[in-house]
Scaffold this active site. Sequence first.
Site, PDB file in Angstrom:
ATOM      1  N   LYS A  22      37.853  44.322 -21.591  1.00  0.00           N
ATOM      2  CA  LYS A  22      37.974  44.985 -20.305  1.00  0.00           C
ATOM      3  C   LYS A  22      36.865  45.164 -19.543  1.00  0.00           C
ATOM      4  CE  LYS A  22      38.439  49.530 -19.952  1.00  0.00           C
ATOM      5  NZ  LYS A  22      38.003  50.495 -18.780  1.00  0.00           N
ATOM      6  N   CYS A 117      39.042  58.021 -15.974  1.00  0.00           N
ATOM      7  CA  CYS A 117      39.238  58.849 -17.282  1.00  0.00           C
ATOM      8  C   CYS A 117      38.603  60.311 -16.944  1.00  0.00           C
ATOM      9  CB  CYS A 117      39.013  58.364 -18.549  1.00  0.00           C
ATOM     10  SG  CYS A 117      39.849  57.238 -19.225  1.00  0.00           S
ATOM     11  N   ARG A 122      30.364  61.135 -14.254  1.00  0.00           N
ATOM     12  CA  ARG A 122      29.663  59.846 -14.418  1.00  0.00           C
ATOM     13  C   ARG A 122      29.146  59.515 -13.130  1.00  0.00           C
ATOM     14  NH1 ARG A 122      33.718  56.045 -18.004  1.00  0.00           N
ATOM     15  NH2 ARG A 122      35.138  57.272 -16.976  1.00  0.00           N
ATOM     16  N   ASP A 309      32.590  54.950 -26.874  1.00  0.00           N
ATOM     17  CA  ASP A 309      33.982  54.293 -26.822  1.00  0.00           C
ATOM     18  C   ASP A 309      34.704  54.314 -28.148  1.00  0.00           C
ATOM     19  OD1 ASP A 309      33.973  54.355 -24.034  1.00  0.00           O
ATOM     20  OD2 ASP A 309      33.937  52.323 -23.851  1.00  0.00           O
ATOM     21  N   ARG A 401      45.524  51.034 -19.896  1.00  0.00           N
ATOM     22  CA  ARG A 401      44.332  50.671 -18.823  1.00  0.00           C
ATOM     23  C   ARG A 401      43.345  49.782 -19.549  1.00  0.00           C
ATOM     24  NH1 ARG A 401      41.446  55.069 -17.899  1.00  0.00           N
ATOM     25  NH2 ARG A 401      39.978  53.459 -16.972  1.00  0.00           N
TER      26      ARG A 401
END
Length: 421
Positions: A22, A117, A122, A309, A401
Amino acid sequence: MDKLLIRGGRPLRGEIRISGAKNAALPELCAALLTAEPMTLQNIPRLQDVATMLKLIRNMGATADFSPDGTVLIDSKELHFPEAPYEMVKTMRAAVLALGPLLARFGEATVSLPGGCAIGARPVDQHIKGLQKMGAEIVIEHGYMIAKLPKGWTRLKGANIRTDMITVTGTENFMMAAALAEGETILENAAMEPEITDLGDMLNAMGAKVEGHGTERIRITGVDKLHGATHKVVADRIECGTFLCAVAATGGDVILRDGRIDHLEVVVEMLKKAGAHVEAVDGGIRVHSEGRLEAQSFKTTEYPGFPTDMQAQFMVLNVISEGDSKVTETIFENRFMHVSELMRMGAKIDVDGKVAITHGVERLSGATVMATDLRASASLVIAGLVADGETIVDRIYHLDRGYEQMEGKLTQLGADIERIK
């Protein structure tokens, strides 16, 4: 709203293929806008974020055809609307990646401030500062970044850019913008993720001159125009890492086709220390484990360190392993939201700011839990796979997603999991 129903207690066994990444596919779909010639992108995962990006590209006036085999053909010759409106990108932070390519090719771009998210701030200020060093005039009005070239300019100009912090999407935006800029651009303190390397390879296939991608110093010599090309998206290392943790947690034995150990060295090393067996095999990775593992402490850092992640997924492994562990999150400030849900399932975790201490338990108990972000969703699925009884994971639109057919792949490996509409 869809949910996942998981009946835990089954080891995962068999073989699956890891999908395209992704975090490589999204910037590369944007990079396709740098040329008026057709682009062919292979191994594109079928994800909600990808669907949103393709919808955005079509809304700009380009064509984007998605074949069943994961190939996307993009033709942006007739692109006439260099704008990413809020209504289309409010759920996807990656929309900011359209800023650099649109500005570089068309001399203007209007991009909504991103959503995505809720794992913490960020900021896009690094993107703005870097593009301003290349000569862009950027203002923020009514929730949009409005960028254009100075009067009389036809191209951005190369510059030395050193960001205040390492930023993956910032590095990608600068690489794409610099590909068509006048002169040389040097990126210092650049992100080094495999997805950065993959983007650089794609840009070079289009006729760009990118050197050092995958290191902290990238040099881009701008060219007048880019041409069409064919590029295969790299495999998703986070999906691969997620399945590594799931197999290790359930005591299974699985081959992950297209998985690459060299993209997950720190995670693999941690799994081995915990007692799992991980090895490279022809065309992928084999992972298997038996019995209870040992909890491992770790701290998230930028690549090639332990990825943020993967923090939530590995925490589940720690929760059911022997001993205590210390998990320190240094990248995002709100990335322990899965902790309270894991505790509903019987996990013992103490959180103090950026540090979570896990105390191993022998079993988890199935419960109804709610996903708060993409990787938290994956962690709750892993917890459900090892828990006694039934687990329902709610709000799995986050999962859609970033994971292509996760429940289908888990079913293929023997899990008892189904989607409830």
